[in-house]
Scaffold this motif. Structure first.
Motif, PDB file in Angstrom:
ATOM      1  N   ARG A 147     -57.607 -79.779 -24.688  1.00 11.06           N
ATOM      2  CA  ARG A 147     -57.964 -81.216 -23.915  1.00 11.06           C
ATOM      3  C   ARG A 147     -57.198 -81.242 -22.723  1.00 11.06           C
ATOM      4  O   ARG A 147     -57.817 -81.592 -21.704  1.00 11.06           O
ATOM      5  N   PHE A 148     -55.933 -80.846 -22.794  1.00 11.93           N
ATOM      6  CA  PHE A 148     -55.107 -80.812 -21.592  1.00 11.93           C
ATOM      7  C   PHE A 148     -55.460 -79.891 -20.429  1.00 11.93           C
ATOM      8  O   PHE A 148     -55.654 -80.224 -19.441  1.00 11.93           O
ATOM      9  N   LEU A 184     -53.933 -71.124 -20.302  1.00 11.55           N
ATOM     10  CA  LEU A 184     -53.678 -71.984 -21.312  1.00 11.55           C
ATOM     11  C   LEU A 184     -52.247 -72.041 -21.778  1.00 11.55           C
ATOM     12  O   LEU A 184     -52.067 -73.163 -22.069  1.00 11.55           O
ATOM     13  N   VAL A 185     -51.485 -71.046 -21.543  1.00  7.34           N
ATOM     14  CA  VAL A 185     -50.074 -71.106 -21.939  1.00  7.34           C
ATOM     15  C   VAL A 185     -49.579 -72.050 -20.693  1.00  7.34           C
ATOM     16  O   VAL A 185     -48.598 -72.855 -21.462  1.00  7.34           O
ATOM     17  N   ALA A 186     -49.937 -72.141 -19.771  1.00  6.77           N
ATOM     18  CA  ALA A 186     -49.249 -72.675 -18.751  1.00  6.77           C
ATOM     19  C   ALA A 186     -49.832 -74.375 -19.018  1.00  6.77           C
ATOM     20  O   ALA A 186     -48.940 -75.308 -19.003  1.00  6.77           O
ATOM     21  N   ALA A 187     -50.932 -74.797 -19.553  1.00  8.65           N
ATOM     22  CA  ALA A 187     -51.395 -76.013 -20.124  1.00  8.65           C
ATOM     23  C   ALA A 187     -50.418 -76.403 -21.320  1.00  8.65           C
ATOM     24  O   ALA A 187     -49.986 -77.651 -21.218  1.00  8.65           O
ATOM     25  N   GLU A 188     -50.242 -75.444 -22.194  1.00  8.43           N
ATOM     26  CA  GLU A 188     -49.628 -75.868 -23.309  1.00  8.43           C
ATOM     27  C   GLU A 188     -48.146 -76.399 -22.754  1.00  8.43           C
ATOM     28  O   GLU A 188     -47.481 -77.364 -23.298  1.00  8.43           O
ATOM     29  N   LYS A 189     -47.307 -75.501 -22.212  1.00  5.22           N
ATOM     30  CA  LYS A 189     -46.110 -75.716 -21.431  1.00  5.22           C
ATOM     31  C   LYS A 189     -46.153 -77.067 -20.920  1.00  5.22           C
ATOM     32  O   LYS A 189     -45.107 -77.891 -20.793  1.00  5.22           O
TER      33      LYS A 189
END
Length: 489
Positions: free
Chosen positions: A315-316, A334-339
Motif C-alpha cells: 500500500r505504501f 519495495l525494500v525501500a518502501a518498507e524501510k
RNA sequence: GGUACCGUGGCCGAGUGGCUAGGCGGAGGUCUGCAAAACCUUAUACAGCGGUUCGAAUCCGCUCGGUACCUCCA
C-alpha cells in the motif's frame, strides 16, 4: 460545502475543481475486477487510488456512495474463436460451475482488499445480477435507433451515433482513424463496422452462461454492465467514474456512447484514470503474463520476489507514486518502501512519550496545511508522504533533545498524524496489535532483565546471543538510554 | 500506421520558470561494549541539440529512446 480539491478529469485533460452535482452527495463508480483469477499488483492500484479518494471525500464531509462492480459475465477472450466467455473458459478448464469460479475468486479478491486495508464500497453489484437492467438498456438504445440486430446479436451503431454525438471524446480518437486502423478480428462479419461493439451477444450452443432475451438466448455485451449498474445506483448522471487507464478505450468511451444513446446525455462529470504498474518498464498484466499476485507478494512465493512483503508495504509503495504516473516494481523499491514506512511508524510511536518544552523551536502546524494542499492537488500522496517524513524527522529531533515542542504541538501531532497516516492514507500500524499480550510482556521483561544482568557483568556473549536469538524470532531489541526496548518486526 | 503519455542523481519517485522535494542506498561523523535506531554533514540530476527569457528540469521546436491504448486487460 467548500473544498479546494482539484482532480484531473480525463475528459478535459485538465485539473478541475471538484464540484459535486448535488452536494453534499457524491456518486462514485469504479471498475472492479473480472473474477477469473487472483488479484495481482495491478489490481491493487485502482483499489487503493479510489480508496484514498473515497476516504478523503468522506473526510471533507461529503456523503459518498461508492459503487465498485464485480464482473462475472461477458468479456470475450481474444484467442477463442467462438468468443467464449472468460469465466466460462476458466470453468471448462477446471470442470466446475462458472459461479463456483466467481465465488472463489470474489472471496479471494475481498480478502486481498481487506489485507490492503481498503474500505468496502457502499455497493458492489455483479453483472450477472443485473441482466434485466442491461437488457432494458439495450432496448432503449434500439428504440433510439443507435443499435441494430444481426443474427440474434445486438450491436451498437458507432457510425450513426457519431453523427449526433462524438464517439472518441474521452480517448481522443477519431472515427475515421478507427475505420482504417481497427484490426480484423474473428466473428466480425455480423457487424456493419469493425468498431461496432456488442450490446447483446447470442450464445452459441456450447456457451453455458446465457439468459433469455427478446433477441436470442445470450449474454450482455462487454461495456454494458457499468452503464446499467452506474445508472441504477448513481443515476443517469453522477460525479466520478474511475478505473485503470487501460479501460479508457474502448470500455469507458463505449460507456459514454451507451449512456448518450439510451439517456440522451453524458453519464459522468469527472473521469479519473490510474496509471499502470510496470515491471522492467513494461505493463504488468494478464496478457503479458508478467504479473505477480498479491498473495505471492504477501507470502514471497514468486520467483522474482526475494522475500515476502506485508500488505501495508504494498500500500505504501503504491502511495509513494502519484496515481497518474506509471510505477515500476522492483525488489529494491519495495525494500525501500518498507524501510520508509517503518521509519514513519517508528516516529509515530515516539509521539506519546515526547517531553514537552515551554516553547517550540519548529513550526509543526504548518505541515497540516501543506498536506491538505497536496491532497487537494489531485491526490498527491507522494507529496503528503514527503511532508510526513519531514515531520517524522522533527519528532526524532525532539526525542533526541535537538528540537523543542510545547505540549499543544505534541497533542496536535497526535491528531495530525492520526488523520493523515491512518484515516486518509489508510495505513495500518501492524505492530500496534502486537505486544498486548500480558504474558508476552512479562516474558520479555524477564528476558531483558537477564540480558541486562549479563551486560552489567560484561558477559556480552550472552547478551548478544539473547539479542540474536530474539531477532531470529522476529523480535527486535534496541538498547536506548532508557534501557532496552523491544518490538515485533 | 493512428492517438496519448513519459525520459530527473546508484534505485524508487515529487516538482511545471527563480526557493533543499522525500524515501532507500553510498561516504564521513555523534551516540553505543558491540549492534540497531536516531541525529548531523556530504556526494551523485534533470535524454540530446537548438530557441524563448534577466533566468528553464520546468515553456517552444527538433532529434533520440521508452511506454500505453487502438483486442480481453486495473
Amino acid at each position: 460545502m467548500e473544498n479546494k480539491l482539484h482532480i484531473y478529469n480525463t475528459l478535459s485533460r485538465k485539473k478541475e475543481l471538484f464540484q459535486p452535482i448535488k452536494p453534499p452527495y457524491v456518486g462514485m463508480y469504479v471498475c472492479g475486477p473480472t473474477v477469473y483469477g487472483d488479484a495481482h499488483l495491478g489490481h491493487a492500484r485502482p483499489a487503493i487510488t479510489f480508496d484514498i479518494l473515497f476516504r478523503y471525500l468522506k473526510h471533507l464531509g461529503y456523503k459518498v456512495r461508492y459503487v465498485r462492480n464485480i464482473t462475472d459475465v461477458g468479456h470475450l477472450v481474444n484467442d477463442a474463436d467462438s468468443g467464449e466467455d472468460k469465466i466460462q473458459k476458466k470453468a471448462r478448464l477446471e470442470d466446475v460451475e462458472p459461479m463456483e469460479i466467481v465465488k472463489y475468486y470474489s472471496d479471494r479478491y475481498h480478502t486481498n482488499m481487506d489485507q490492503l486495508n481498503t474500505l468496502h464500497p457502499s455497493i458492489e453489484p455483479t453483472a450477472s445480477g443485473h441482466i434485466i437492467e442491461q437488457m432494458e438498456m439495450v432496448k432503449k438504445i434500439l428504440e433510439n435507433g443507435y443499435a441494430y440486430e444481426s443474427e440474434g446479436s445486438i450491436y451498437f451503431d458507432v457510425e450513426k451515433y457519431n453523427k449526433k454525438y462524438h464517439y472518441g471524446k474521452l480517448s481522443g480518437r477519431k472515427i475515421e482513424e478507427l475505420i482504417e486502423n481497427t484490426r480484423e478480428l474473428a466473428g466480425q462479419e455480423e457487424k456493419r463496422n469493425s468498431f461496432d461493439f456488442a450490446l447483446w451477444k447470442k450464445a452459441d450452443p456450447t456457451h453455458i452462461m446465457h439468459w433469455p432475451s427478446p433477441w436470442s438466448e445470450g449474454y450482455p455485451g462487454w461495456h454494458l454492465e457499468c452503464s446499467a449498474m452506474g445508472k441504477k445506483y448513481l443515476g443517469e448522471t453522477f460525479d466520478i467514474h474511475g478505473g485503470g487507464m487501460d479501460l479508457l478505450f474502448p470500455h469507458h468511451e463505449s460507456e459514454i456512447a451507451q449512456a448518450n444513446a439510451a439517456n440522451g446525455h453524458d453519464p459522468v462529470k469527472y473521469w479519473m484514470h490510474n496509471n499502470m504498474i510496470t515491471v522492467n518498464g513494461q505493463k504488468m498484466g494478464k496478457s503479458l503474463n508478467n504479473f505477480i499476485t498479491l498473495d505471492e507478494f504477501f507470502t514471497g512465493s514468486h520467483q522474482s520476489l526475494q522475500r515476502a512483503y506485508a500488505p501495508m508495504v504494498i500500500r505504501f509503495f503504491i502511495l509513494q507514486a502519484h496515481y497518474r504516473s506509471t510505477l515500476d516494481f522492483s525488489n529494491e523499491a519495495l525494500v525501500a518502501a518498507e524501510k520508509g514506512l517503518n521509519r514513519l511508524l517508528e516516529a509515530w510511536h515516539l509521539v506519546p512519550d515526547l517531553k514537552a518544552s515551554t516553547e517550540s523551536s519548529v513550526d509543526v502546524k504548518s505541515y497540516e496545511a501543506k498536506c491538505y494542499e497536496a491532497m487537494n492537488d489531485d491526490l498527491n500522496t507522494p507529496m503528503v508522504i514527503a511532508h510526513l517524513f519531514e515531520v517524522a524527522k522533527i519528532i526524532n529531533q525532539v526525542n533526541d533533545g535537538k528540537a523543542k515542542l510545547i505540549q499543544e504541538d505534541i497533542d496536535f501531532l497526535k491528531s495530525f498524524f492520526n488523520t493523515f497516516i491512518f484515516e486518509l492514507l489508510g495505513l495500518r500500524d501492524e505492530k500496534a496489535s502486537g505486544g498486548n499480550d500480558q504474558v508476552i510482556d512479562y516474558l520479555m521483561e524477564t528476558i531483558l532483565s537477564i540480558r541486562q544482568n549479563a551486560k552489567q557483568n560484561k558477559d556480552y556473549a550472552t547478551a548478544d546471543k539473547i539479542r540474536d536469538d530474539l531477532t531470529k524470532l522476529g523480535i527486535v531489541i534496541k538498547d536506548t538510554k532508557e534501557g532496552a526496548k523491544w518490538s515485533l518486526k
